[in-house]
Design an enzyme around this catalytic site. Structure first.
Site, PDB file in Angstrom:
ATOM      1  N   THR A  20       0.701  -1.187  -0.133  1.00 44.60           N
ATOM      2  CA  THR A  20       0.040  -0.090  -0.008  1.00 44.60           C
ATOM      3  C   THR A  20       0.758   1.238   0.147  1.00 44.60           C
ATOM      4  O   THR A  20       0.245   2.149   0.557  1.00 44.60           O
ATOM      5  CB  THR A  20      -1.047  -0.049   1.221  1.00 44.60           C
ATOM      6  OG1 THR A  20      -0.053   0.176   2.590  1.00 44.60           O
ATOM      7  CG2 THR A  20      -2.022  -1.239   1.381  1.00 44.60           C
ATOM      8  N   TYR A  57       4.402   6.051   4.258  1.00 35.79           N
ATOM      9  CA  TYR A  57       3.468   5.904   3.049  1.00 35.79           C
ATOM     10  C   TYR A  57       2.643   7.099   3.228  1.00 35.79           C
ATOM     11  O   TYR A  57       1.539   6.723   3.600  1.00 35.79           O
ATOM     12  CB  TYR A  57       2.921   4.564   2.775  1.00 35.79           C
ATOM     13  CG  TYR A  57       3.996   3.531   2.573  1.00 35.79           C
ATOM     14  CD1 TYR A  57       5.538   3.628   2.408  1.00 35.79           C
ATOM     15  CD2 TYR A  57       3.561   2.032   2.690  1.00 35.79           C
ATOM     16  CE1 TYR A  57       6.375   2.707   2.119  1.00 35.79           C
ATOM     17  CE2 TYR A  57       4.445   1.074   2.543  1.00 35.79           C
ATOM     18  CZ  TYR A  57       5.660   1.260   2.444  1.00 35.79           C
ATOM     19  OH  TYR A  57       6.574   0.364   2.176  1.00 35.79           O
TER      20      TYR A  57
END
Length: 330
Positions: A20, A57
């Protein structure tokens, strides 16, 4: 779907995991929240139960999207949540390594909150930090497991020497390293350590930033801060070499197995080591459809040898994933 016990104590995950990083948006040209949530929630429909994320992220965005998707979908008992620690960033989004005990403990607490869970199934040290004694890092991870905050311990991007030092203090259940048909550097060192110690491998970049998807073309452009603008693999004339290899691999996959290069690339990772998990990055539900074509077939030694011969024939100027390494603190 093939599965794997990640820690030897019943923490069972699929051998394909949803990566992800791109969902977080940072270094991938932004993100679409609704589409990202649909992608995460569709993963178990393909048997994908491991979801790999990290605080860096999107500077919390990816973890928050994962947490929201899992909670809204009532999925917590069906997925394994893997995240990371030991990177820090400032207001200007400058990232640096920090594997101190203080940083690791803080990140674990922040990740628990973002992921909306009371335990992280797998926590991984994102990058080794040469400014922190690896024993301090390992002790912090062991303390988190003893406190019930995490279930399994992992490290990412560690060398065999760093793995040795870490494992003297805490077990390494999982090692995460870049590994794909174009980036096979761990064959020379880390994979031997992993095999010897019966450690699980999470192979990130299994499709090499989309190069092995079979959907790239020579005039492909990447928007905004997309990391592929800084990846030397996507610069000509080297880019053309990799695309030629993909074309040859596509032909081989179709003629020998009735498959596409994407399915071949993932199957290659899984068949290189039986205790491996291939991380598959996706931002749209349809990007997970090819997962179904990975199962129920295998590559023998001759096929794997021919695949590597094809790559080495076409890619005469290879380059590794070194450009992704974050700096140490100043």
């Amino acid at each position: 779907m093939e599965t794997l016990d990640l820690d030897g104590n019943g923490l069972t995950a699929s051998r394909i995991g949803l990566g992800t990083w791109a969902i977080g948006g940072w270094m991938w040209g932004g993100t679409d929240e609704a589409e990202s949530i649909r992608t995460i929630q569709s993963a178990p429909d393909h048997g994908v139960t491991l979801i790999d994320t990290a605080p860096v992220y999107g500077f919390g965005a990816s973890e928050e999207l994962v947490g929201k998707a899992v909670k809204q979908g009532g999925m917590r008992d069906r997925v394994v949540l893997a995240t990371k620690c030991a990177l820090e960033w400032d207001a200007k989004e400058r990232v640096a390594r920090n594997a101190s005990r203080k940083r690791i403990v803080k990140e674990a607490e922040d990740s628990l909150r973002r992921l909306q869970t009371d335990v992280i199934d797998l926590l991984q040290v994102h990058w080794p930090d040469p400014q922190v004694d690896v024993r301090e890092t390992a002790e912090a991870m062991a303390e988190l497991r003893e406190a019930g905050k995490i279930r399994a311990i992992g490290v990412s991007n560690f060398s065999p020497e760093q793995l040795d030092a870490f494992s003297e203090i805490a077990p390494v259940d999982v090692a995460q390293n870049p590994y794909n048909l174009f980036e096979r550097q761990i064959d020379a060192d880390v994979l031997s350590w992993i095999r010897e110690h019966d450690t699980r491998l999470l192979a990130y970049g299994a499709l090499c930033r989309g190069l092995l998807s079979g959907r790239m073309h020579a005039d492909r452009e990447f928007p905004g801060d997309d990391l592929r603008n800084a990846d030397p693999k996507f610069e000509q004339p080297r880019f053309g070499q990799y695309l030629a290899a993909v074309d040859a691999l596509e032909t081989f996959a179709q003629e020998q197995f009735g498959k596409h290069v994407l399915e071949l690339a993932i199957r290659w990772v899984l068949d290189q080591y039986p205790r491996s998990v291939a991380l598959w990055g996706a931002r749209q539900p349809t990007q997970l459809d090819p997962v179904d074509g990975v199962w129920d077939w295998h590559l023998d030694d001759d096929a794997r040898g021919e695949i590597e011969r094809i790559v080495d024939t076409h890619v005469t100027d290879p380059v590794g994933p070194e450009f992704m390494a974050p700096p140490t603190r100043g």
